[in-house]
Design a protein around this motif. Structure first.
Motif, PDB file in Angstrom:
ATOM      1  N   ILE A  52      43.418  51.361  48.577  1.00  0.00           N
ATOM      2  CA  ILE A  52      43.496  50.118  47.802  1.00  0.00           C
ATOM      3  C   ILE A  52      44.888  49.981  47.206  1.00  0.00           C
ATOM      4  CG2 ILE A  52      42.516  48.733  45.929  1.00  0.00           C
ATOM      5  CD1 ILE A  52      39.994  50.383  46.085  1.00  0.00           C
ATOM      6  N   GLU A  79      43.141  47.945  51.493  1.00  0.00           N
ATOM      7  CA  GLU A  79      42.726  46.631  51.008  1.00  0.00           C
ATOM      8  C   GLU A  79      43.633  46.223  49.853  1.00  0.00           C
ATOM      9  OE1 GLU A  79      40.625  44.630  52.345  1.00  0.00           O
ATOM     10  OE2 GLU A  79      39.897  46.039  53.861  1.00  0.00           O
ATOM     11  N   ALA A 118      36.084  46.608  47.725  1.00  0.00           N
ATOM     12  CA  ALA A 118      36.986  47.259  48.675  1.00  0.00           C
ATOM     13  C   ALA A 118      36.287  48.409  49.388  1.00  0.00           C
ATOM     14  CB  ALA A 118      38.238  47.754  47.953  1.00  0.00           C
TER      15      ALA A 118
END
Length: 251
Positions: A52, A79, A118
């Motif tokens: 992330i 993500e 995510a």
């Protein structure tokens, strides 16, 4: 799932607050790294390969929305959660297909929810494709406008208004009747993917996409080139010259 996260924000206080929130409310996030600008963040992404990235939009030098200009497909295994103090960037985050979009000041519960979102898609291996593709509504042939990210939001121009697109490094110069010349923080490939199914747009050269409705003249001298309605000259590659001439005789 054990998650590595990178926080990219030019303000140290914002980075620290987000890091603390992740440590307290998201136990699955075991590693957190911080970067103060986009290019430093990109270097960290390549080094640590996070799942992330929390990415501020408004930063000096480079906006967070420019991240695809500096990331190769092989490095895009994470993500993105955009963070910003400006609500008007919401539509750009949506257009970017980020996993989430958080308004500052950040609320711990929303951070937790973004991490959960995510988690559900991490490892699906469709991230690069999804980020490069505009939302379906903007790719639909019935939608006769192009969305251009500009300094104060998104400018929607009629496709008939567009004269041509010209590559300028990792940016694109867009020439239109109503707005003149605009420098847009998207590579030419972004517009080529959008226009590929539009019959009135044509790529005569790797650096240009033109609206054939705005061709003023084809000039045979100097190897052959195109003159557009705004008197701009457009090159034609050798391998495209015959195809272009056939195209124009059919118009």
């Amino acid at each position: 799932m054990e998650i590595c996260a990178i926080v990219i924000d030019d303000e140290k206080k914002n980075r620290q607050l987000l890091t603390i929130a992740l440590q307290e409310y998201c136990p699955q996030v075991l590693e957190i790294y911080e970067a103060e600008d986009l290019l430093s963040g990109v270097a960290m992404i390549k080094k640590y390969q996070p799942q992330i990235v929390f990415l501020d939009i408004e930063m000096p030098e480079h906006s967070g929305l420019q991240i695809l200009n500096f990331i190769d497909e092989k490095d895009l295994t994470f993500e993105i959660v955009f963070t910003t103090a400006y609500r008007e960037y919401g539509i750009e985050a949506f257009q970017f297909s980020a996993i989430d979009y958080l308004l500052k000041p950040l609320r711990p519960q929303l951070i937790k929810e973004a991490v959960t979102k995510a988690e559900k898609v991490i490892g699906k291996k469709q991230i690069y494709k999804r980020l490069q593709e505009p939302p379906t509504i903007f790719r639909n042939n019935k939608f006769n406008k192009v969305a251009l990210p500009v300094a104060d939001g998104i400018l929607f121009l009629d496709l008939d208004d567009i004269i041509c697109f010209k590559a300028d490094g990792m940016y694109t110069k867009v020439y239109s009747i109503s707005e003149g010349e605009l420098l847009i923080s998207k590579p030419l490939k972004h517009f080529n993917d959008m226009m590929i199914e539009r019959s009135n747009f044509y790529k005569p050269h790797r650096s240009f996409i033109i609206n054939i409705n705005h061709i003023k003249q084809y000039i045979k001298t100097d190897g052959g080139y195109i003159l557009m309605d705004n008197n701009m000259t457009v090159s034609i590659s050798k391998e495209k010259r015959e195809e272009f001439l056939k195209l124009t005789t059919q118009c």
